[in-house]
Design a protein around this motif. Structure first.
Motif, mmCIF file in Angstrom:
data_model
loop_
_atom_site.group_PDB
_atom_site.id
_atom_site.type_symbol
_atom_site.label_atom_id
_atom_site.label_comp_id
_atom_site.label_asym_id
_atom_site.label_seq_id
_atom_site.Cartn_x
_atom_site.Cartn_y
_atom_site.Cartn_z
ATOM 1 N N LEU A 108 0.549 -1.362 0.096
ATOM 2 C CA LEU A 108 0.135 -0.090 -0.010
ATOM 3 C C LEU A 108 0.773 1.530 -0.029
ATOM 4 N N GLY A 109 0.514 2.188 -1.192
ATOM 5 C CA GLY A 109 1.121 3.639 -1.126
ATOM 6 C C GLY A 109 0.231 4.684 -0.750
ATOM 7 N N ASN A 110 0.128 4.833 0.502
ATOM 8 C CA ASN A 110 -1.277 6.237 0.791
ATOM 9 C C ASN A 110 -0.908 7.252 0.392
ATOM 10 N N ASP A 111 -1.764 8.759 0.006
ATOM 11 C CA ASP A 111 -1.264 10.118 0.183
ATOM 12 C C ASP A 111 -2.124 10.297 0.441
ATOM 13 N N TRP A 112 -1.810 11.114 1.497
ATOM 14 C CA TRP A 112 -1.916 12.299 3.153
ATOM 15 C C TRP A 112 -1.543 13.576 2.969
ATOM 16 N N THR A 113 -1.690 13.976 1.314
ATOM 17 C CA THR A 113 -1.400 15.742 1.527
ATOM 18 C C THR A 113 -2.744 16.109 2.349
ATOM 19 N N PRO A 114 -3.926 16.117 1.326
ATOM 20 C CA PRO A 114 -4.883 16.355 1.661
ATOM 21 C C PRO A 114 -5.538 16.776 3.089
ATOM 22 N N VAL A 115 -5.834 16.394 3.567
ATOM 23 C CA VAL A 115 -5.536 15.475 5.022
ATOM 24 C C VAL A 115 -5.006 17.700 5.764
ATOM 25 N N ARG A 116 -5.940 17.764 6.597
ATOM 26 C CA ARG A 116 -5.469 19.019 7.145
ATOM 27 C C ARG A 116 -4.138 18.916 7.926
ATOM 28 N N GLY A 117 -3.468 20.761 8.398
ATOM 29 C CA GLY A 117 -2.804 20.261 9.425
ATOM 30 C C GLY A 117 -3.073 20.491 11.066
ATOM 31 N N LEU A 118 -2.166 20.746 11.702
ATOM 32 C CA LEU A 118 -2.351 20.658 12.869
ATOM 33 C C LEU A 118 -2.553 22.519 12.981
ATOM 34 N N GLY A 119 -3.423 22.511 14.381
ATOM 35 C CA GLY A 119 -4.255 23.901 14.102
ATOM 36 C C GLY A 119 -4.811 24.608 13.233
ATOM 37 N N ALA A 120 -5.108 24.054 12.040
ATOM 38 C CA ALA A 120 -5.717 24.511 11.335
ATOM 39 C C ALA A 120 -7.174 24.263 11.864
ATOM 40 N N HIS A 121 -8.295 25.260 10.596
ATOM 41 C CA HIS A 121 -9.474 25.556 11.431
ATOM 42 C C HIS A 121 -10.334 23.937 11.118
ATOM 43 N N ILE A 122 -11.822 24.096 11.861
ATOM 44 C CA ILE A 122 -12.765 22.956 11.847
ATOM 45 C C ILE A 122 -14.018 23.543 11.597
ATOM 46 N N LYS A 123 -15.267 23.444 10.751
ATOM 47 C CA LYS A 123 -15.862 24.105 10.683
ATOM 48 C C LYS A 123 -17.565 23.630 11.412
ATOM 49 N N GLY A 124 -17.048 22.161 11.216
ATOM 50 C CA GLY A 124 -18.137 21.666 11.888
ATOM 51 C C GLY A 124 -18.259 21.668 13.316
ATOM 52 N N THR A 125 -17.025 21.663 13.989
ATOM 53 C CA THR A 125 -16.965 21.785 15.541
ATOM 54 C C THR A 125 -16.618 23.215 15.547
ATOM 55 N N ASN A 126 -16.271 24.097 14.616
ATOM 56 C CA ASN A 126 -15.630 25.210 15.722
ATOM 57 C C ASN A 126 -14.425 24.674 16.637
ATOM 58 N N GLY A 127 -13.599 24.053 15.814
ATOM 59 C CA GLY A 127 -12.488 23.766 16.616
ATOM 60 C C GLY A 127 -11.242 23.938 16.087
ATOM 61 N N GLN A 128 -10.077 23.551 16.818
ATOM 62 C CA GLN A 128 -8.365 22.775 15.849
ATOM 63 C C GLN A 128 -8.121 22.084 15.474
ATOM 64 N N SER A 129 -8.056 21.879 14.558
ATOM 65 C CA SER A 129 -7.382 20.333 14.110
ATOM 66 C C SER A 129 -6.396 19.306 15.019
ATOM 67 N N GLN A 130 -5.849 18.399 14.998
ATOM 68 C CA GLN A 130 -4.757 17.670 15.663
ATOM 69 C C GLN A 130 -3.325 17.689 14.296
ATOM 70 N N GLY A 131 -4.062 18.115 13.193
ATOM 71 C CA GLY A 131 -3.060 17.494 12.731
ATOM 72 C C GLY A 131 -3.262 15.638 11.594
ATOM 73 N N VAL A 132 -2.323 15.534 10.708
ATOM 74 C CA VAL A 132 -2.813 14.366 9.687
ATOM 75 C C VAL A 132 -2.352 13.595 10.998
ATOM 76 N N VAL A 133 -1.447 13.278 11.633
ATOM 77 C CA VAL A 133 -0.445 12.624 12.560
ATOM 78 C C VAL A 133 -0.492 11.368 13.142
ATOM 79 N N PRO A 134 -1.985 11.832 14.210
ATOM 80 C CA PRO A 134 -2.869 10.946 14.931
ATOM 81 C C PRO A 134 -3.786 9.549 13.896
ATOM 82 N N PHE A 135 -4.291 10.356 12.797
ATOM 83 C CA PHE A 135 -4.345 9.679 11.429
ATOM 84 C C PHE A 135 -3.416 8.530 11.476
ATOM 85 N N LEU A 136 -2.443 9.026 10.808
ATOM 86 C CA LEU A 136 -1.030 7.682 10.089
ATOM 87 C C LEU A 136 -0.823 6.886 11.397
ATOM 88 N N LYS A 137 -0.871 7.528 12.368
ATOM 89 C CA LYS A 137 -0.907 6.299 13.867
ATOM 90 C C LYS A 137 -1.702 5.542 13.281
#
Length: 934
Positions: free
Chosen positions: A369-398
């Protein structure tokens, strides 16, 4: 554990005897002053534990292991070598040799009272006559081997009450112990293992214990094949459609004598991982295995039998081998035959968790498998649905990494995935740390591979010592789909927008600092690999229908991907490799044979696409639309040895160029001819192929997007490419992509040649993998040393002492030192030069490992910038060795040409001063547990 002594008696294992033997060895070399040293005590204790671990590694928990004293001494020797105690190891080797000579007096015959424990627990007399016949058959026709030492060593492995399994293993182990002094004993060991497999298969199918010699088996193969196929269908392991073939015609084409062509490592690999079994009992013999795969690939052909026989001939001769998933699953009820899957993960939870599910389903049947994760927003980016901040791509990679490990491909090989991230992503610095052993473990992926997807604009900034800006993709979404000049222009516009305060999440740093950190992490953790976005896209034949967002698990596949459940595409590639060593002779490359092989191979790979069992609809949709295949090669180093060409030479670079040109020409022609027969692939119109642009022509597209001094690629040709362009224009192409050079780690073992385009690691070493430990000795070197009367016990001891290197063995002539220079003894830019010559002919990429004996920040910088300047699309593992090996592995002073440096790319500003990287954790090829490429 039980220990069989040389006189046949059995005693309990006693680890203190190992400690005493090691202590004596150290004292003999270092003197009595070390006797009271706590250092010696702890060292011996640690080494003894390593020996015990090695002895138990391949033993089932709860079972009683029976070992010969020689096996234990072998592990002591290996532990000393791996620990860098080379003088002690050499003294230990010579001590063993001396005592072996003292035991050369004729061994008395096996006592008649020696008993064998049968499968049902009953005892019966050992049939020594059959054992003698078996060994005689095994050595027949093989040069420089003899039955007597093999029988003598076998006797020492026997004891009263020995089990049937241990009795079968005894002569095999005896032959393996002789390989280091005579590599032809590998073929003997293979024949002995073959007898075990024959007995296992015939007995299982008949329900009674059956033996058959190789000659007897030739007559029995047709009947065996029918019984085997019937049993496989009943067990739902084989497709019932195989029984509808004309089996008289099929079985008459089987070549039982080809069972004798295996090396021991090759047959053991086949036995352990590939042949069909029922609850661990193997009942599929090697030629049945090859025929089953061939029939599975010919299911949709008009004359199925003729094509199956054609495919079988190619596989069983080792001229060509399909990839591991195809070998595992062809002709079975779940024919998942594809090798590699590439996905893009979109920036929403549905897409992310769909990616986990897809990874699990794809990995289940041996997909990489080769996965392209570039589209996933980064740490501190705004999440409109929850009005919160993203934890970035790393937790999803785990989570992605844990998923790959959980689905381990049915125990056949380790599940594996590679995550790709573009260098402008705001999380790239955290991404670099994913494989570190320190820090928050919740933000680490210890088992998942990672790779940097690097745009040209970044390398230009590095060379200009400019600034680099990191963004979150939710604010710069189109960068993901842009490359070349369009990327550079848009990237600068986003930088200007950030300066105006229009972008919320961004960070600035010197490009050279990020580059240095990328290289440092590559050295320290082995990841992320360095891959280049723009060459992959600018030279892609399919740029009219999408973007290449990543490569695959092994960095040789460069195909379009698109996220989406309904219209998304998971790229799929179907791989196989030509054995280049089987296509060279005294006059060099056998181009006529290569043409025949490639023509059949491309047809086999194209058939995979239609027969394939698809676990997710996005993979099926993509594969049928674009029909990509990846024809590669293996045995490149063997082909050089056969011609007497040193790998670190202009001649080797030229051979890489010419051999790949012929393979490329024949592969494109074969796909075009298939298009005339079957129709071109659905998205052909608008492709580079349809515009008359072949892979060699696409180099100009890359050159046009770079500055004049950013690309240094030789574009010379020797074949008639104009005629081929016209052929493609008239017929079209059956496949969107045709070539890719994969690592071939296990299929090259089956064929008995070196992996892929790899240089020789060492001329003598112990290879450890899921099938056990194997002494590997370079047969070409032994042949040449024999011809010069230099092959003797002292040479064997010296090869062990110098880690398989000839550099410091004075009596070896300079021309042999040059020819048999090992991977860490050659200047690594020779590998880049050869790879550059190949890359111009390839529409995809190549798995290129790089070797550095004495890595430093400057050496890494120069090497990877050279790879970029030379037009490479990707690189794979960085191989280093322990500091204890560095000084031993140099040929400096033996041949000035070996360390000559070809013209390099234009110099760039130096990196900031940094300490030399003297030793680290970049992929360590001398790690016996490493199976990353398998």
């Amino acid at each position: 554990m039980r220990v069989v002594r040389r006189d046949g008696t059995v005693s309990a294992f006693d680890a203190t005897k190992i400690s005493v033997a090691m202590s004596k060895a150290f004292l003999a070399v270092e003197g009595s002053d070390t006797a009271s040293s706590s250092r010696l005590h702890h060292l011996v204790e640690e080494l003894t534990a390593q020996v015990q671990h090695a002895l138990l590694r391949h033993t089932d928990p709860g079972s009683v292991a029976t070992l010969h004293i020689e096996q234990i001494q072998d592990q002591v020797e290996l532990a000393l070598m791996r620990g860098g105690h080379h003088k002690v190891a050499r003294d230990y080797v010579l001590y063993r040799e001396e005592h072996a000579r003292s035991r050369t007096a004729p061994t008395p015959p096996t006592p008649p009272a020696l008993q064998v424990t049968d499968l049902d627990g009953t005892l019966r007399p050992l049939d020594w006559a059959r054992l003698e016949d078996l060994v005689a058959e095994a050595v027949a026709g093989i040069a420089d081997v003899d039955a007597e030492p093999l029988l003598g060593e076998t006797r020492r492995n026997l004891y009263d009450g020995i089990t049937m399994g241990e009795l079968a293993l005894a002569p095999i182990m005896a032959a393996r112990s002789l390989v280091e002094s005579e590599p032809n004993y590998s073929a003997v060991a293979a024949r002995l293992l073959l007898d075990t497999l024959r007995t296992e298969a015939l007995s299982h199918l008949s329900g009674d214990r059956e033996h058959a010699s190789q000659d007897e088996m030739a007559a029995r193969y047709p009947g065996y094949f029918r019984r085997y196929l019937e049993r496989a269908v009943v067990l739902e392991l084989a497709d019932p459609a195989l029984q509808t073939f004309d089996l008289d015609r099929i079985t008459s084409a089987v070549r039982p004598e080809r069972d004798l062509d295996f090396t021991f490592l090759g047959l053991q690999t086949l036995y352990d991982r590939y042949v069909l079994h029922e609850h661990g009992v193997r009942f599929e013999l090697p030629q049945a295995f090859f025929m089953r795969v061939a029939m599975g690939l010919a299911l949709n052909e008009q004359d199925r039998e003729a094509r199956a026989i054609e495919f079988y001939e190619l596989l069983s001769s080792f001229d060509f081998m399909t990839s591991t998933p195809t070998l595992f699953n062809a002709g079975t009820t779940r024919p998942q035959l594809s090798s590699c899957f590439l996905t893009t993960v979109d920036d929403d939870l549905d897409s992310i968790f769909q990616a986990y599910r897809n990874n699990a389903l794809l990995a289940k049947y041996s997909g990489g498998l080769g996965n392209d994760w570039t589209p996933v927003r980064g740490l501190g980016a705004h999440i409109k649905g929850t009005n919160g901040q993203s934890q970035g791509v790393v937790p999803f990679l785990k989570i992605a990494g844990d998923t790959a490990i959980a689905v381990n491909q049915g125990g056949k090989r380790k599940g594996a995935a590679c995550a790709y991230l573009e260098t402008w992503h705001i999380d790239v610095e955290e991404f670099l740390d994913l494989r570190k052993n320190t820090g928050d473990d919740r933000r680490r992926t210890h088992d998942m591979n990672t790779a940097n997807w690097v745009p040209d604009e970044f390398l230009r900034r590095v060379e200009a010592d400019g600034e680099w800006t990191l963004f979150s993709p939710d604010e710069t979404p189109d960068l993901h789909d842009l490359y070349g000049t369009a990327f550079a222009v848009r990237y600068r516009e986003y930088e200007a927008a950030a300066d105006r305060g229009e972008i919320r999440v961004f960070r600035r740093l010197r490009a050279v600092e990020l580059w240095r950190r990328m290289l440092t992490m590559l050295f320290e953790t082995g990841h992320p690999w360095i891959t280049f976005k723009d060459p992959c896209n600018l030279r892609s034949p399919q740029q009219h229908v999408g973007v290449v967002h990543s490569s695959n698990l092994c960095t040789e596949i460069t195909l379009n991907t698109r996220a989406g459940a309904d219209d998304g595409e998971v790229a799929v590639c179907n791989l196989g490799s030509v054995n280049l060593a089987a296509h060279v002779g005294p006059d060099g490359l056998d181009t006529a044979k290569l043409r025949r092989t490639v023509r059949t191979a491309v047809r086999m790979l194209d058939n995979v696409i239609d027969i394939n069992f698809y676990t997710i609809p996005q993979a099926r949709r993509s594969n049928l639309r674009h029909r990509p295949v990846g024809l590669g090669l293996m045995g490149f180093q063997d082909a050089l040895f056969a011609q007497g060409i040193p790998v670190a030479s202009e001649a080797a670079v030229e051979f890489a160029d010419r051999s790949m040109e012929h393979l490329s020409h024949h592969a494109i022609a074969a796909s075009s001819d298939l298009a005339a027969e079957r129709g071109h692939y659905p998205t052909y119109d608008g492709s580079l192929w349809s515009r008359g642009i072949l892979p060699i022509d696409s180099v100009a597209l890359l050159a046009a997007a770079r500055r004049d001094d950013d690309l240094d690629v030789d574009t010379s040709t020797t074949l008639d490419w104009d005629a081929l362009r016209e052929r493609v224009r008239v017929n079209g192409m059956r496949n969107s992509n045709v070539m890719a050079i994969a690592p071939t780690a296990t299929i090259s073992n089956i064929c008995g040649v070196g992996q892929s385009i790899e240089p020789q690691f060492r001329n003598m070493f112990v290879k450890s993998n899921m099938s056990g430990e194997f002494t590997v000795l370079n047969p070409y070197l032994v042949r040449d040393l024999k011809a010069r009367r230099l092959w003797d016990r002292v040479m064997v001891a010296d090869l062990k002492y110098f880690d398989g290197s000839l550099g410091q063995i004075d009596r070896v002539p300079a021309d042999l030192k040059a020819l048999y220079a090992t991977a860490f003894e050659i200047e690594p830019r020779w590998l880049v030069e050869a790879a550059s010559r190949r890359q111009k002919w390839i529409d995809q990429a190549q798995s290129l490992n790089l070797y550095l004996a004495a890595p430093s920040g400057r050496a890494l910088d120069e090497l990877y910038r050279l790879a970029w300047h030379k037009g490479l699309k990707t690189t794979y593992y960085l191989r280093t060795q322990g500091a204890s090996h560095v000084e031993k592995s140099t040929l400096r002073g033996t041949d000035g040409k070996l360390n000559a440096v070809p013209a390099a790319a234009p110099p760039a500003p130096p990196l900031p001063a940094d300490p030399p990287l003297t030793d680290g954790a970049a992929c360590r090829i001398d790690d016996p547990e490493c199976e990353a490429c398998q």
